[in-house]
Write a protein that holds these residues in place. Structure first.
Motif, PDB file in Angstrom:
ATOM      1  N   SER A  51      -6.633  11.061   2.856  1.00  0.00           N
ATOM      2  CA  SER A  51      -7.216   9.764   2.502  1.00  0.00           C
ATOM      3  C   SER A  51      -6.203   8.633   2.705  1.00  0.00           C
ATOM      4  O   SER A  51      -6.537   7.572   3.246  1.00  0.00           O
ATOM      5  CB  SER A  51      -7.684   9.799   1.050  1.00  0.00           C
ATOM      6  OG  SER A  51      -8.116   8.524   0.640  1.00  0.00           O
ATOM      7  N   GLN A  52      -4.969   8.878   2.281  1.00  0.00           N
ATOM      8  CA  GLN A  52      -3.927   7.864   2.440  1.00  0.00           C
ATOM      9  C   GLN A  52      -3.630   7.601   3.911  1.00  0.00           C
ATOM     10  O   GLN A  52      -3.411   6.450   4.313  1.00  0.00           O
ATOM     11  CB  GLN A  52      -2.662   8.294   1.698  1.00  0.00           C
ATOM     12  CG  GLN A  52      -2.815   8.258   0.196  1.00  0.00           C
ATOM     13  CD  GLN A  52      -1.648   8.907  -0.529  1.00  0.00           C
ATOM     14  OE1 GLN A  52      -0.769   9.510   0.080  1.00  0.00           O
ATOM     15  NE2 GLN A  52      -1.642   8.791  -1.856  1.00  0.00           N
ATOM     16  N   ARG A  75      -5.769   7.875   6.401  1.00  0.00           N
ATOM     17  CA  ARG A  75      -6.879   7.057   6.925  1.00  0.00           C
ATOM     18  C   ARG A  75      -6.721   5.596   6.496  1.00  0.00           C
ATOM     19  O   ARG A  75      -6.911   4.677   7.285  1.00  0.00           O
ATOM     20  CB  ARG A  75      -8.222   7.605   6.430  1.00  0.00           C
ATOM     21  CG  ARG A  75      -8.732   8.797   7.190  1.00  0.00           C
ATOM     22  CD  ARG A  75     -10.183   9.121   6.836  1.00  0.00           C
ATOM     23  NE  ARG A  75     -10.377   9.394   5.415  1.00  0.00           N
ATOM     24  CZ  ARG A  75     -10.203  10.579   4.840  1.00  0.00           C
ATOM     25  NH1 ARG A  75      -9.829  11.608   5.568  1.00  0.00           N
ATOM     26  NH2 ARG A  75     -10.420  10.735   3.547  1.00  0.00           N
ATOM     27  N   GLU A  76      -6.371   5.399   5.229  1.00  0.00           N
ATOM     28  CA  GLU A  76      -6.188   4.040   4.706  1.00  0.00           C
ATOM     29  C   GLU A  76      -5.062   3.315   5.452  1.00  0.00           C
ATOM     30  O   GLU A  76      -5.199   2.136   5.813  1.00  0.00           O
ATOM     31  CB  GLU A  76      -5.883   4.103   3.212  1.00  0.00           C
ATOM     32  CG  GLU A  76      -5.800   2.752   2.546  1.00  0.00           C
ATOM     33  CD  GLU A  76      -5.523   2.847   1.049  1.00  0.00           C
ATOM     34  OE1 GLU A  76      -5.190   1.798   0.473  1.00  0.00           O
ATOM     35  OE2 GLU A  76      -5.629   3.944   0.472  1.00  0.00           O
ATOM     36  N   MET A  77      -3.973   4.005   5.689  1.00  0.00           N
ATOM     37  CA  MET A  77      -2.856   3.380   6.418  1.00  0.00           C
ATOM     38  C   MET A  77      -3.239   3.079   7.863  1.00  0.00           C
ATOM     39  O   MET A  77      -2.855   2.051   8.414  1.00  0.00           O
ATOM     40  CB  MET A  77      -1.615   4.285   6.373  1.00  0.00           C
ATOM     41  CG  MET A  77      -1.021   4.418   4.973  1.00  0.00           C
ATOM     42  SD  MET A  77      -0.702   2.843   4.152  1.00  0.00           S
ATOM     43  CE  MET A  77       0.628   2.227   5.125  1.00  0.00           C
ATOM     44  N   GLN A 120       0.830   4.094  -2.839  1.00  0.00           N
ATOM     45  CA  GLN A 120       0.593   5.504  -2.520  1.00  0.00           C
ATOM     46  C   GLN A 120       1.736   6.380  -3.020  1.00  0.00           C
ATOM     47  O   GLN A 120       1.511   7.470  -3.553  1.00  0.00           O
ATOM     48  CB  GLN A 120       0.390   5.686  -1.013  1.00  0.00           C
ATOM     49  CG  GLN A 120      -0.932   5.137  -0.534  1.00  0.00           C
ATOM     50  CD  GLN A 120      -1.113   5.265   0.969  1.00  0.00           C
ATOM     51  OE1 GLN A 120      -0.221   5.701   1.689  1.00  0.00           O
ATOM     52  NE2 GLN A 120      -2.291   4.876   1.444  1.00  0.00           N
ATOM     53  N   LYS A 165       0.837  -1.206   0.000  1.00  0.00           N
ATOM     54  CA  LYS A 165       0.000   0.000   0.000  1.00  0.00           C
ATOM     55  C   LYS A 165       0.870   1.252   0.000  1.00  0.00           C
ATOM     56  O   LYS A 165       0.564   2.229  -0.692  1.00  0.00           O
ATOM     57  CB  LYS A 165      -0.945   0.009   1.206  1.00  0.00           C
ATOM     58  CG  LYS A 165      -2.128  -0.883   1.019  1.00  0.00           C
ATOM     59  CD  LYS A 165      -3.134  -0.714   2.132  1.00  0.00           C
ATOM     60  CE  LYS A 165      -4.189  -1.773   1.966  1.00  0.00           C
ATOM     61  NZ  LYS A 165      -5.517  -1.285   2.054  1.00  0.00           N
ATOM     62  N   GLU A 225      -6.280   2.390   8.961  1.00  0.00           N
ATOM     63  CA  GLU A 225      -7.160   1.219   8.919  1.00  0.00           C
ATOM     64  C   GLU A 225      -6.361  -0.063   8.696  1.00  0.00           C
ATOM     65  O   GLU A 225      -6.618  -1.087   9.329  1.00  0.00           O
ATOM     66  CB  GLU A 225      -8.202   1.386   7.806  1.00  0.00           C
ATOM     67  CG  GLU A 225      -9.234   2.454   8.088  1.00  0.00           C
ATOM     68  CD  GLU A 225     -10.085   2.807   6.865  1.00  0.00           C
ATOM     69  OE1 GLU A 225      -9.886   2.178   5.788  1.00  0.00           O
ATOM     70  OE2 GLU A 225     -10.925   3.702   6.981  1.00  0.00           O
ATOM     71  N   THR A 226      -5.384   0.005   7.813  1.00  0.00           N
ATOM     72  CA  THR A 226      -4.550  -1.176   7.543  1.00  0.00           C
ATOM     73  C   THR A 226      -3.738  -1.546   8.779  1.00  0.00           C
ATOM     74  O   THR A 226      -3.617  -2.723   9.118  1.00  0.00           O
ATOM     75  CB  THR A 226      -3.620  -0.910   6.341  1.00  0.00           C
ATOM     76  OG1 THR A 226      -4.428  -0.587   5.204  1.00  0.00           O
ATOM     77  CG2 THR A 226      -2.774  -2.127   6.021  1.00  0.00           C
TER      78      THR A 226
END
Length: 165
Positions: free
Chosen positions: A132-133, A135-137, A91, A87, A139-140
């Motif tokens: 956004s990135q 938040r994604e990181m 990114q 990821k 969550e991961t």
């Protein structure tokens, strides 16, 4: 032949110890000619050996379960970290592509005001992309922590249940 080939396994050592205890009990019983070894002494010795075997078996099973749990945990962590790294690479690639696209647009700007407008638009889009990135990181990372701790939690619950039973 290596040194490890000559080292007996724990099972071999324990089995040899149990055989020696059985033999010692038999020798004790036969060492007193004319005397019948009291049945109670023999039963106590046999019960001690049986208890020792059961304790060993329980300890061995617990060690095997702990080893399996650690293997599962490490494999899950490895997969999760690989996913996290992929990821991050995706990114970074997306961010690099946006920077090059922006540079191309700015190079094609006809006026200073158009370049400033492109800069403002790029800055806003980058801020949104980074948010956004992030938040994604997050969550991961939370998923990674949850999946990695799962096998340990399950093993702890099993051990607690066995202990309470």
């Amino acid at each position: 032949m290596s040194i490890e080939d000559n080292i007996p396994t724990p099972d071999t050592v324990v089995n040899q110890a149990f055989k020696a205890a059985d033999k010692a009990t038999d020798q004790f019983a036969s060492a007193l000619p004319g005397y019948d070894t009291p049945k109670l002494v023999r039963e106590m010795a046999e019960q001690g050996i049986s208890t020792a075997r059961q304790v060993y078996e329980n300890a061995r099973n617990a060690a095997e379960e702990a080893t399996d749990m650690m293997e599962d945990t490490y494999e899950t962590a490895r997969k999760s970290f690989t996913e996290l790294n992929l990821k991050l690479i995706d990114q970074a690639q997306a961010n690099t592509d946006r920077v090059f696209a922006f540079a191309k647009e700015v190079a094609g700007a006809k006026t200073v005001s158009e370049a400033v407008e492109l800069q403002t638009k790029f800055a806003r889009e980058q801020f949104e992309a980074f948010a956004s990135q992030a938040r994604e990181m997050q969550e991961t990372a939370q998923k990674l922590a949850s999946e990695t701790s799962g096998p340990m939690k399950e093993a702890w619950e099993r051990a607690t249940h066995k202990f309470n039973a």
